[in-house]
Design an enzyme around this catalytic site. Sequence first.
Site, PDB file in Angstrom:
ATOM      1  N   HIS A 177       0.851  -1.188   0.000  1.00  0.00           N
ATOM      2  CA  HIS A 177       0.000   0.000   0.000  1.00  0.00           C
ATOM      3  C   HIS A 177       0.888   1.239   0.000  1.00  0.00           C
ATOM      4  O   HIS A 177       1.695   1.427   0.906  1.00  0.00           O
ATOM      5  CB  HIS A 177      -0.933  -0.007   1.217  1.00  0.00           C
ATOM      6  N   GLU A 180       1.640   3.790   3.013  1.00  0.00           N
ATOM      7  CA  GLU A 180       2.124   3.263   4.291  1.00  0.00           C
ATOM      8  C   GLU A 180       3.651   3.322   4.324  1.00  0.00           C
ATOM      9  O   GLU A 180       4.350   2.307   4.331  1.00  0.00           O
ATOM     10  CB  GLU A 180       1.557   1.848   4.484  1.00  0.00           C
ATOM     11  N   ARG A 235      -3.240   4.883  -2.157  1.00  0.00           N
ATOM     12  CA  ARG A 235      -3.055   3.543  -1.591  1.00  0.00           C
ATOM     13  C   ARG A 235      -2.810   2.478  -2.669  1.00  0.00           C
ATOM     14  O   ARG A 235      -2.048   1.543  -2.486  1.00  0.00           O
ATOM     15  CB  ARG A 235      -4.333   3.191  -0.808  1.00  0.00           C
ATOM     16  N   HIS A 307       2.554  -3.741   6.536  1.00  0.00           N
ATOM     17  CA  HIS A 307       1.642  -2.607   6.302  1.00  0.00           C
ATOM     18  C   HIS A 307       1.721  -1.634   7.481  1.00  0.00           C
ATOM     19  O   HIS A 307       2.428  -1.847   8.440  1.00  0.00           O
ATOM     20  CB  HIS A 307       0.185  -3.091   6.263  1.00  0.00           C
ATOM     21  N   GLU A 383       0.649  -4.917  10.719  1.00  0.00           N
ATOM     22  CA  GLU A 383       0.305  -3.494  10.664  1.00  0.00           C
ATOM     23  C   GLU A 383       1.232  -2.799  11.653  1.00  0.00           C
ATOM     24  O   GLU A 383       1.130  -3.005  12.865  1.00  0.00           O
ATOM     25  CB  GLU A 383      -1.159  -3.263  11.082  1.00  0.00           C
TER      26      GLU A 383
HETATM   27  O1  0X9 Z   1      -7.097  -3.815   4.307  1.00  0.00           O
HETATM   28  C1  0X9 Z   1      -5.940  -4.217   4.155  1.00  0.00           C
HETATM   29  O2  0X9 Z   1      -5.508  -4.549   3.054  1.00  0.00           O
HETATM   30  C2  0X9 Z   1      -4.990  -4.297   5.347  1.00  0.00           C
HETATM   31  N1  0X9 Z   1      -5.121  -3.149   6.200  1.00  0.00           N
HETATM   32  S1  0X9 Z   1      -4.567  -1.696   5.702  1.00  0.00           S
HETATM   33  O3  0X9 Z   1      -5.026  -0.682   6.629  1.00  0.00           O
HETATM   34  N2  0X9 Z   1      -2.980  -1.683   5.790  1.00  0.00           N
HETATM   35  O4  0X9 Z   1      -4.991  -1.477   4.366  1.00  0.00           O
HETATM   36  C3  0X9 Z   1      -5.328  -5.509   6.154  1.00  0.00           C
HETATM   37  C4  0X9 Z   1      -5.409  -6.788   5.424  1.00  0.00           C
HETATM   38  C5  0X9 Z   1      -5.374  -7.862   6.422  1.00  0.00           C
HETATM   39  N3  0X9 Z   1      -6.226  -8.909   6.283  1.00  0.00           N
HETATM   40  C6  0X9 Z   1      -7.502  -9.035   6.787  1.00  0.00           C
HETATM   41  N4  0X9 Z   1      -8.405  -8.166   6.616  1.00  0.00           N
HETATM   42  N5  0X9 Z   1      -7.742 -10.096   7.395  1.00  0.00           N
HETATM   43 ZN    ZN Z   2      -1.966  -1.678   4.027  1.00  0.00          ZN
END
Ligand code: 0X9
Ligand code: ZN
Length: 426
Positions: A177, A180, A235, A307, A383
């Site tokens: 992303h 980040e 993003r 991330h 994260e």
């Molecule tokens: O949404 C995402 O892709 C990730 N969070 S972010 O804020 N960095 O964009 C998390 C992905 C992790 N997986 C799950 N949602 N289980």
């Molecule tokens: Zn991310």
Amino acid sequence: MLKFVFLSLVVSTTLGSQQRYDNFQVWRIRCEDETDVKWVNTAASMYEDKIDSWAANHQTNYVDLMVSPWFIDTFRNLLTNRGLQFTVIIENVQELIDNERDTIRTRAVGADFDYTVYHTYDEIQDWVKTFSHDNSNIVESFLLTTSYEKRPINGLKISGDLSSTGKPAIYFQGGIHAREWISPATVMYFTNKFVEDYGRDSEVTRMLDEIDWYIVPSLNVDGYAYTWVYDRLWRKTRQRFKGNPCVGTDPNRNYGYKWGGEGASNNSCSLTYAGPHAFSEPEIKGSTDFLLEKAKTQPFKVFLDWHSYRQMMLAPWSWTDKELPPDAAAQDDFARETTQAFESVYGTKYVYGPGSKVLYVSSGASKDWGYVELGATYSYTVELRDTGTYGFLLPEHQIQPSGIETYEGVKAMGRFILNEINKLNN
Ligand code: 0X9
Ligand code: ZN
């Protein structure tokens, strides 16, 4: 003097004229239950042009959203009518962007690579080359793949014996992303420490002798380059498909395992747009092909996607919260040991657990692919810092502490895998 003028010109063109976020605010909305979370998420997707989702957390039941200034009054009323409480966690997003740009602009340019500041795409790729050259006994660079805009995406292979075959492998990727920024910065920071400790620290030496480490600091390079010049909060990738009104796919919804299900969007303007089909993004197609090719000759034990933000270590599944993967218990052990190590330096708390339960459901995400298709039992999303004070705009002075604490976690991961290898051999 001339040299100075030249350098500052370069820096100001690099910083370009950017998308501004004057008086955009980040709100933390308290949600009592799942229905509240769903309501907020629906509102966020209904008003996609006015609200930008920053982070959500099912366990602590709050959602962070960036709200456009012209929508603040309306959105406040909507929340009040629904009986939802919120706090403003960032008053003016542009102020944080300005502060960051000021520190970048006034930076002294030295000969050595500075691990405590944010770097451009070019600097990161140059670092990969220089770093592998300077440590050629245990490090070599490789071309992972090429981005949609034809930027090379380089990575490092680190191994005590670069020519040996069949060793277990660990894969790390940063910067999927674009906004980040702490991710590539942290990955480069601990990679440097790791290589420095080879031959000095006996445990690290063993980890590098017995395991091949593949490390890609910045995967979504087009998006990353875009955040430096046009929009700090971009993003997604930068590919636009025929007939789509908006540019970019969420690369972390583009993997082919359970692609296009819950928690992924088919609207190109959404932050979680899955793309027109699985692996439509050259960065995702190219990196997964590279890994699958490697996996023919060596087993991947760990797949880790770095991330920010939220301080979490998320295990499979991403795609469903209705069931747990077969290796859930082992994945829990691995995450516990890693997060304990993260915490051990400064007490920075990292929450861990299955991503769909701790955070939210998302389909076509990297870690489910890493687990099922690559076969890495220990497949995660980390994260990084912080928990919302700065969010994606984490100040540079946190790069070093983030790098130091995650380095402890990286060693814990290596230790865990070494133990597994030893158990198998005995
Ligand atoms: O949404 C995402 O892709 C990730 N969070 S972010 O804020 N960095 O964009 C998390 C992905 C992790 N997986 C799950 N949602 N289980
Ligand atoms: Zn991310």
